[in-house]
Design a protein around this motif. Structure first.
Motif, short mmCIF file in Angstrom:
data_model
loop_
_atom_site.label_atom_id
_atom_site.label_comp_id
_atom_site.label_asym_id
_atom_site.label_seq_id
_atom_site.Cartn_x
_atom_site.Cartn_y
_atom_site.Cartn_z
N THR A 164 0.85 -1.21 0.00
CA THR A 164 0.00 0.00 0.00
C THR A 164 0.87 1.25 0.00
OG1 THR A 164 -0.27 -0.09 2.41
CG2 THR A 164 -2.04 -1.05 1.07
N GLU A 165 1.97 1.22 0.75
CA GLU A 165 2.88 2.37 0.78
C GLU A 165 3.72 2.45 -0.50
OE1 GLU A 165 3.24 4.92 3.00
OE2 GLU A 165 1.41 4.10 3.88
N ALA A 166 4.17 1.32 -0.99
CA ALA A 166 5.02 1.30 -2.18
C ALA A 166 4.29 1.84 -3.40
CB ALA A 166 5.51 -0.12 -2.45
N LEU A 167 3.00 1.50 -3.54
CA LEU A 167 2.26 1.82 -4.76
C LEU A 167 1.16 2.86 -4.58
CD1 LEU A 167 1.83 -1.81 -6.14
CD2 LEU A 167 3.54 -0.10 -6.82
N ASP A 168 0.94 3.36 -3.36
CA ASP A 168 -0.20 4.23 -3.06
C ASP A 168 -1.50 3.52 -3.41
OD1 ASP A 168 -1.55 6.45 -2.06
OD2 ASP A 168 -1.45 7.55 -3.96
N TYR A 169 -1.63 2.30 -2.93
CA TYR A 169 -2.82 1.48 -3.11
C TYR A 169 -3.56 1.38 -1.77
CZ TYR A 169 -2.05 -0.52 -7.80
OH TYR A 169 -1.94 -0.72 -9.15
N VAL A 170 -4.80 0.93 -1.85
CA VAL A 170 -5.63 0.71 -0.67
C VAL A 170 -6.34 -0.64 -0.82
CG1 VAL A 170 -5.99 3.17 -0.20
CG2 VAL A 170 -7.61 1.94 -1.67
N PRO A 171 -6.72 -1.26 0.30
CA PRO A 171 -7.50 -2.49 0.19
C PRO A 171 -8.85 -2.20 -0.47
CG PRO A 171 -6.53 -2.30 2.37
CD PRO A 171 -6.31 -0.99 1.68
N ARG A 172 -9.25 -3.05 -1.40
CA ARG A 172 -10.55 -2.91 -2.09
C ARG A 172 -11.70 -3.18 -1.12
NH1 ARG A 172 -11.65 -7.28 -6.49
NH2 ARG A 172 -12.02 -8.45 -4.58
N ASP A 173 -11.53 -4.17 -0.29
CA ASP A 173 -12.53 -4.58 0.69
C ASP A 173 -11.83 -4.71 2.04
OD1 ASP A 173 -14.58 -4.97 -1.35
OD2 ASP A 173 -13.46 -6.77 -1.90
N GLU A 174 -12.58 -5.13 3.02
CA GLU A 174 -12.02 -5.31 4.36
C GLU A 174 -10.86 -6.30 4.37
OE1 GLU A 174 -13.73 -6.78 8.56
OE2 GLU A 174 -14.96 -5.33 7.47
N GLY A 175 -10.92 -7.34 3.57
CA GLY A 175 -9.84 -8.31 3.49
C GLY A 175 -9.86 -9.31 4.63
N ALA A 176 -8.91 -10.19 4.60
CA ALA A 176 -8.79 -11.24 5.61
C ALA A 176 -7.32 -11.54 5.82
CB ALA A 176 -9.54 -12.49 5.13
N ASP A 177 -7.03 -12.40 6.77
CA ASP A 177 -5.64 -12.76 7.04
C ASP A 177 -5.03 -13.60 5.93
OD1 ASP A 177 -5.60 -11.41 9.44
OD2 ASP A 177 -6.11 -13.18 10.62
N ALA A 195 -5.22 4.03 -4.96
CA ALA A 195 -5.95 4.96 -4.11
C ALA A 195 -6.68 6.01 -4.94
CB ALA A 195 -5.00 5.64 -3.13
N LYS A 196 -6.10 6.35 -6.09
CA LYS A 196 -6.70 7.36 -6.96
C LYS A 196 -6.67 6.86 -8.39
CE LYS A 196 -4.64 10.85 -4.02
NZ LYS A 196 -3.32 10.55 -3.54
N GLY A 197 -7.81 6.86 -9.03
CA GLY A 197 -7.87 6.53 -10.45
C GLY A 197 -7.80 5.05 -10.75
N PRO A 198 -7.80 4.74 -12.04
CA PRO A 198 -7.77 3.34 -12.47
C PRO A 198 -6.36 2.77 -12.39
CG PRO A 198 -7.81 4.78 -14.37
CD PRO A 198 -7.93 5.67 -13.17
N GLY A 199 -6.29 1.46 -12.44
CA GLY A 199 -5.00 0.78 -12.43
C GLY A 199 -5.19 -0.70 -12.18
N VAL A 200 -4.11 -1.42 -12.25
CA VAL A 200 -4.12 -2.87 -12.07
C VAL A 200 -4.30 -3.20 -10.58
CG1 VAL A 200 -2.71 -4.95 -12.31
CG2 VAL A 200 -2.62 -3.17 -14.05
#
Length: 122
Positions: free
Chosen positions: A22-35, A43-48
């Motif tokens: 998340t820090e390396a790419l400025d990404y965020v979890p799409r959903d709550e997620g799991a272990d 975090a902003k805009g479209p992407g893979v």
């Protein structure tokens, strides 16, 4: 026609991988997620999407599939490498560099190899 929905990395510690990527790419979890499974999105805009799944498989020293992260030039490449190392990546003693490489091989905290590419390299 098929499209690529996510790139999936196997990791030994999903929470640690989420913290790094998340820090390396400025990404965020799409959903709550799991272990055992988390999908990250920009975090902003479209992407893979980058999916992180719990895996017991050992890391490949010379993986057949890996991520290439693009930098605009050599200065940005160097700055991004330093930033990634500060986030927990590590340098890899890569034995397959060509004579004048445009890339540097790093490993994420789980040991997954990835490259930081200087896209201006001729």
């Amino acid at each position: 026609m098929l499209t690529i929905g996510s790139i999936v990395l196997g990791v030994a510690d999903v929470r640690r991988a989420v913290a790094f990527w998340t820090e390396a790419l400025d990404y965020v979890p799409r959903d709550e997620g799991a272990d055992h499974w988390v999908v990250l999105v920009p975090a902003k805009g479209p992407g893979v999407q980058l999916a992180l799944g719990l895996s017991e498989s050992p890391v490949q020293e010379h993986p057949r599939v890996h991520l290439d992260l693009y930098a605009a030039d050599a200065a940005e490449q160097a700055a991004e490498i330093e930033r990634l190392l500060a986030l927990g990546a590590r340098s890899v003693d890569w034995d397959r560099y060509p004579e004048d490489p445009d890339f540097v091989v790093l490993a994420d905290p789980d040991g997954n190899r990835f490259c930081v590419i200087d896209t201006s390299h001729g």
